[in-house]
Design an enzyme around this catalytic site. Sequence first.
Site, PDB file in Angstrom:
ATOM      1  N   LYS A 175      -0.754   9.441   6.799  1.00 49.26           N
ATOM      2  CA  LYS A 175      -0.123   8.520   5.686  1.00 49.26           C
ATOM      3  C   LYS A 175      -1.069   9.078   3.991  1.00 49.26           C
ATOM      4  O   LYS A 175      -0.464   9.467   2.972  1.00 49.26           O
ATOM      5  CB  LYS A 175      -0.080   7.513   5.449  1.00 49.26           C
ATOM      6  N   GLU A 201       6.221   0.189  -1.364  1.00 48.38           N
ATOM      7  CA  GLU A 201       6.831  -0.173  -0.608  1.00 48.38           C
ATOM      8  C   GLU A 201       5.638   0.177   1.155  1.00 48.38           C
ATOM      9  O   GLU A 201       5.105   0.905   1.250  1.00 48.38           O
ATOM     10  CB  GLU A 201       7.948   0.185  -0.114  1.00 48.38           C
ATOM     11  N   SER A 243      -0.386  10.844  15.246  1.00 50.89           N
ATOM     12  CA  SER A 243      -0.273  11.174  13.835  1.00 50.89           C
ATOM     13  C   SER A 243      -1.402   9.797  13.317  1.00 50.89           C
ATOM     14  O   SER A 243      -1.327   9.889  12.248  1.00 50.89           O
ATOM     15  CB  SER A 243       1.363  10.396  13.221  1.00 50.89           C
TER      16      SER A 243
END
Length: 392
Positions: free
Chosen positions: A88, A110, A376
Amino acid sequence: MIPNRKGYFGKFGGRFVPETLMSALQYLEKEYMSAKKEKSFRKEMEYYLKEYAGRPTPLFYARNLTKRFGGAKIYLKREDLLHTGAHKINNTIGQLLLALRMKKYRIIAETGAGQHGVATATAAALFGCKCSVYMGEEDIRRQAINVFRMRLLGAQVIPVSSGSKTLKDAINETLRDWVTNINTTHYVLGSVVGPHPYPMMVRDFQSVIGREARRQIIDVEGKLPRCLIACVGGGSNSIGLFYPFYKDKVSFIGVEAGGLGLSSGSHAASLLKGKIGILHGSKSAVLQDNDGQIETTHSVSAGLDYPGVGPEHTYYMNTKRAEYVAVNDREALSGFKMLSEMEGIIPALEPAHAIYYASKIAPKLSKKDSIIVCLSGRGDKDIDIVKEYFKF
Ligand SMILES: *Cc1c(COP(=O)(O)O)cnc(C)c1O
């Protein structure tokens, strides 16, 4: 070129937002398109990805898994080794640099499980911006450590009490805040979802995964892999891996969260079980009932627990460029255990879905082939959840 100038990937995507957001999205698109062409912006981006986030990440040959499964060689793209523990940060660094360029020094985001909130709060701290993160009350309760982490990073966490008190409600509130504070504020969206230009821009920021992996696999194997496997929540780590291979003869497999099973109604398989609709400003596959009400979702992995999916994935599915499958909670947990015990890598529960699916595909392929799985994120964040399943 996809998307087209209106932000459509075939029939999907677009920009379904109130008039007040239109000009902000157009401005964001214009700034992004010009930043992308500038060498200085790209250099700055590269600098932070390398020196701060820890890129390039290794492409690790998982020898033990390969031996166990038989068949194709398994390579892991180690996004779990990045600062904050997941892919991310690739996106939040990119969007923060863009916010500075637009002179918007207030950042909102968010978050569901808190991973995107942490990655945004991290980048906001690095670049000296004020940061507010909207989070559903239910998620705040379930993810106390990440809430604390965001506060340590200097961010304000704003509880959302509407709807199911989870991610989709947090996105609605963030959009509402953005409408009100549009001149000072940039909204850092966390995946390849939302109105144009987000799906394209987040894909571009995450494509560093696939660009590196493509170079790395050619270096070690002398040829392209047979297939790429990645988990799909909103779809950003998967698109990031897939997109740089779009024109290659390489198959793409996206793994959705099968939860308690596709027929149970408790899952988050938006592509496999959803219908085309509009959620959070773009047209894509959405889990909804016959009246168009968004359905509640379930997955053991919080990061996959979202009723929508990026429009580019819906396009890849419709054009058969990628195949999508579901792996349920129990299977994902077995993938989690397998990778921990066999390679000494504790994965996040999201990529554990992809690891499990690799164990099904590898034996069907030749030993001369290779598979890249996107790892990930790392599993630290999931230890409390996993504790309930494994008794020692
Ligand atoms: C958030 C998250 C995901 C899911 O998001 P995508 O946008 O589909 O990549 C997957 N893995 C990890 C580790 C995450 O934190």
